[in-house]
Every structure is written in C-alpha cells, then in structure tokens.
Design an enzyme around this catalytic site. Sequence first.
Site, PDB file in Angstrom:
ATOM      1  N   THR A 133     -16.864   8.630  17.094  1.00 37.18           N
ATOM      2  CA  THR A 133     -16.465   9.745  17.210  1.00 37.18           C
ATOM      3  C   THR A 133     -17.144  11.189  16.854  1.00 37.18           C
ATOM      4  O   THR A 133     -18.647  10.339  16.844  1.00 37.18           O
ATOM      5  CB  THR A 133     -15.729   9.487  15.513  1.00 37.18           C
ATOM      6  OG1 THR A 133     -15.099   9.006  15.874  1.00 37.18           O
ATOM      7  CG2 THR A 133     -15.180  10.585  15.452  1.00 37.18           C
ATOM      8  N   SER A 155      -9.597   8.329  10.210  1.00 32.61           N
ATOM      9  CA  SER A 155     -10.682   8.510   8.356  1.00 32.61           C
ATOM     10  C   SER A 155     -11.319   9.926   8.140  1.00 32.61           C
ATOM     11  O   SER A 155     -12.379   9.575   8.106  1.00 32.61           O
ATOM     12  CB  SER A 155     -11.335   6.911   8.572  1.00 32.61           C
ATOM     13  OG  SER A 155     -10.682   5.928   8.189  1.00 32.61           O
TER      14      SER A 155
HETATM   15  N1  GLY Z   1     -10.616   6.389  15.593  1.00 29.08           N
HETATM   16  C1  GLY Z   1     -11.230   6.966  14.035  1.00 29.08           C
HETATM   17  C2  GLY Z   1     -10.732   7.572  13.291  1.00 29.08           C
HETATM   18  O1  GLY Z   1      -9.705   7.918  12.959  1.00 29.08           O
HETATM   19  O2  GLY Z   1     -11.061   7.371  12.364  1.00 29.08           O
END
Ligand code: GLY
Length: 563
Positions: free
Chosen positions: A373, A445
Amino acid sequence: MKTIRLLLVSLLFTFSLPLFALSPEAVRDAPSAAAVASAHPYATQAGHEILEAGGNAFDASVAVSAVLAVVEPYSSGLGGGGFWLLHRASDNYEVMIDGRERAPLSAHRDMYLDKHGEVIPGLSMDGALAAGIPGEPAALAHIAEKYGQLPLAKSLAPAIKYAREGFPVTEHYRRMAGFRLEALRASPESTKVFLKDNEVPPLEHLIIQADLANTLELMAKKGARGFYRGKVGKALVKGVRKNGGIWKTKDLKKYQIVEREPLKAPYFGMTVTSVAPPSSGGVALLSMLNILEPYDLLQMDETSRIHLIIEAMRRAYRDRAEYLGDTDYVNVPVSQLIDPEYAAGLRASINPEQATKSSELRGVQTQEGGNDTTHFSILDKQGNYVAATLSINYPFGSGFMPAGTGILLNDEMDDFSAKPGVANAYGLVGAEANAIAPGKRMLSSMSPTFVSNGERLAIIGTPGGSRIITMVLLGILDFAAGNKVESWVSLPRFHHQYLPDTVFHEADAFTAEQVQALELRGHTLKASDNTWGNMQAILWDKKYNEVKAASDPRVEGSAQVQQ
Ligand code: GLY
C-alpha cells in the site's frame, strides 16, 4: 542502524514537550512553508510542482496519487482504491473521501470456496477474479472538481509524463517484482510492462507505460468517464471476463466514491481525526487510545508501557475482527466501540503484570490485510492538508492487466472474509460483518490520520497491511510524547492483532532484556526478518510556525519542505 534503533526505542516516550494548548492568538493560521512526504521522490516533486503552479493541497494530492500510480505500481494505482482525508483551512471542514474498491455486482459470499467449502488458495489474490471495482479514478476526479483549484488535466500531467517517458527500476522495485514474479508472468500485459525478458528488470531499466499514459490522458479530457466508460471501460470488462473474472459494464458505471465524516476523539489533550469504516483504522486507533488514556505512559517503566500498549492492541483487534465491515451494508456499533466508557470495560480486563491470553477473550476469526500500500501527507501554505493511504493490496495487486488499458488490477477482494460464519478454533463464529456481498466495500486497515493539540499538528500514515493501525498508534504516541517527526517515522515497531496470540516485532525493536521481561509477563514474541511500513509524515508546529516533514528511512520515499 542497530544503534540508532536502540537509541530510538529508549527515546520513545521519554521526553516530552508541554501539551497545554496556547491561546488562539499565539497560534498561526497559515504555515510558513508547504510540505509533501511520499513514498517516491517523483511523487513528492510532482506535489510541489502543482503547489507552485497555484494548486492547493487537494490538487497536489491528485498529482501525488497519480504519480504514485505510475512509479510505484506495486503499491497503489488507478486499478485500486484508497482513502483521502482532507482538511480545508477556510472553514476547518474535514472529510474522508472513500475511494475504496467495491465487490463486483455478481460477487457472492462463497465465491472463493471449493465444493467442500474450503478456501481455494490464490483465487482471491492472483488474476482477474481477485479484483474489486477500482475507486481511485473516481476519487481523483472528485477531489479535483470539488476541492481543487486546477483542472484535473493539469494535476495529472506529471503522471502522464512519467508513464510516457518511463521511470528507472530501483532496488525496491526489484524486491517487489521478485516477490510477485509468478503473478506478473501469468498476465501477458503485465509481463510486457513490468518485466524484461520475462524476468525482474535490472536496476535503472526504464518502465514505460504507454497504455497507462493513454488512459490517464482520457481521464484528463473526460474525467472519471475516461476510465469507467467508453474505450477503457469496455477493455477493462472484456479483459477481466476473458480471464475468469466477473465484472460487468454496470459495475463500472455504478461505481461511486462516498464522502464520509471522519472519526474524531480526544486523547490526552489532543484531537485525533481518522477514517471511518469501511476502514477499521479509525475505530481501532481510537479504541486503543481510549484504553491507554488514563495510564501515565511517560512515567512508567518501559516493560510496563510496552505491555499495556500490547494489551490495548489485542483488545482493539479482537473487536475489529468481530464488528468491523462496510457500514453501508452491515451495522457496525462505531459509537460504542470508540466510547471511553466502553474502553474502560476493556481496560478493566487488563492485568498490568501479566499478558491476557487471546483465548481468554471471547474469540472470532481474524483476517490479515494485504501488505503493500502507500501513504502520503501534504500541507499547503494556506493551511489545507491531506493524509491519504492508497492500495492495490498485495505487491502489484492481482498481477493482472487487461489488454489495451495499462491498468494493473488490485486484489483487494482478499480483504473480505472469504469464509465467514465458520467456527474458529474456539468454537465461535465471526467476521460476518466483512462477508462478501455484491457492491460491498471490503474492510481495510488503512489509517490516514491527523493529530492536533492546538499548537502542533501531525499528518501521518503508513502502508503495512494489518499492521498499519498499530504503526500509526506508535507514531501518535511518539507525537504525544513531544518527539520529532523523524522519530515517528523511524521508530522500531511492534504489533499484536489478537490472533495469532503473538507480539510481532521488527528485529531491533526490543533489547534482549526487554524480550526477557515481556516473556516473563507471558507474552510470546516473534522477531520479523523484514522491516515494516513506509511512514510519511508532516509536523506543523504552529507555536514556532515551523514545518517539518519526514519519510520512513526503511524505504525510498522523499519528504520536502518548500518555504
Ligand atoms: N489492502 C490493505 C488494506 O486496505 O488494509
């Protein structure tokens, strides 16, 4: 590095600036400088270029997001989504732009299970069936139109340039591509764009993305329609369906961002502002801070402090697993979960001397988030600011790129509970709130956050899957202790997420004595082989009217302040 880390851990929470609020006259309304901190130098530079061209922090956030989509294809992109937390200086308005992916309308609860009801490995992670409907293109168009001062075309221009002219491969790129080599090789378009001779490209090799440049140009001309409709929309649906996916034209037509009210709560004389569901970040952060608030963390011995923080993490993550999901689909008791009275109940179950076994807390199955991310933070000279965390989930998302689009698709469907309603090891059923349903947003998250005590403001966030929330918590506690922005981003990190009942930590996070002391209290510890996170943060000290920015030293980001 080891010495620096041990020094940092001992500095953690050990010196503090006064936390009292200044009188309003003493506090400046506009910062002396603008700042951008992002995971890539090209993105940071693009943010400043847009600010210098007359854009505000919101225009710069569009430019930074779009450049990251090009030069950090393993972390985020137009084929993914994210959350942008905005603060507008003129009226102190704050809003969360929810550009999270949605499940396709033909998705169903058991779509990743075999006929025996078992999860089919890889199906929600690799290839076309793993992809949710992207939200980033709609979010960028919305932010530019509603909050920006420049046309979308202007803010997308740096990204178009890097897509057309290329960017050089770095060590980090090579690590990420190596990790997802098989997923990239499974897609002819991804192989062509992201690999060289079917292998991880060498350092300095230029990654040129002509199709992505064309798609960005269509967006520059037509806004979100340039992505969701017409030529690109058709090619996306065709490519996905040809490769085992279930997207339909109406999935793209119906995608909409949602403006949500951020969650806010006081903590130790500060206001913490973070994201609402479908992220679990804000709820879990505020819950952990509520649990910790009455403790004098600055005065207690280090083992007790770490122990209490771990116990707060354990309890907030247990609740996350049971209650959190998309509030447009399920009832989430958000106000209860962030209520200090509720936290007092959780706190009462903490033994200050001994670890609680997670099995002693009423249990539910937990779901790990993906681990790649990106995050960036921006402050402009008018005092507008943005914290944004964006994702395509695993490194390089699903690995799949539909032909003729340049769009690498996410594998965010893996953030749903693939197998809800099944009793866990403790015989309890959970994670229903995050079950797959058509059009639903998967739990996240991601935790872009603002923290302010009236005289100091932090704009903070990080990638890191399910560890995002605890990394941001440690950053906030370090801010509360009065430490510098460089310290928040480089602090050694530890994490507990209820299940497994283990304290995960970066190798240098604890001394041998601390490990021993925590084990004596009943904690099981596991050192990680890798470092975690890539925090990007800005501090605006209103009392001294100073702006500082810092980028996590673990990766290759860049933080720049411009007077
Ligand atoms: N894909 C990581 C999150 O959205 O927490």
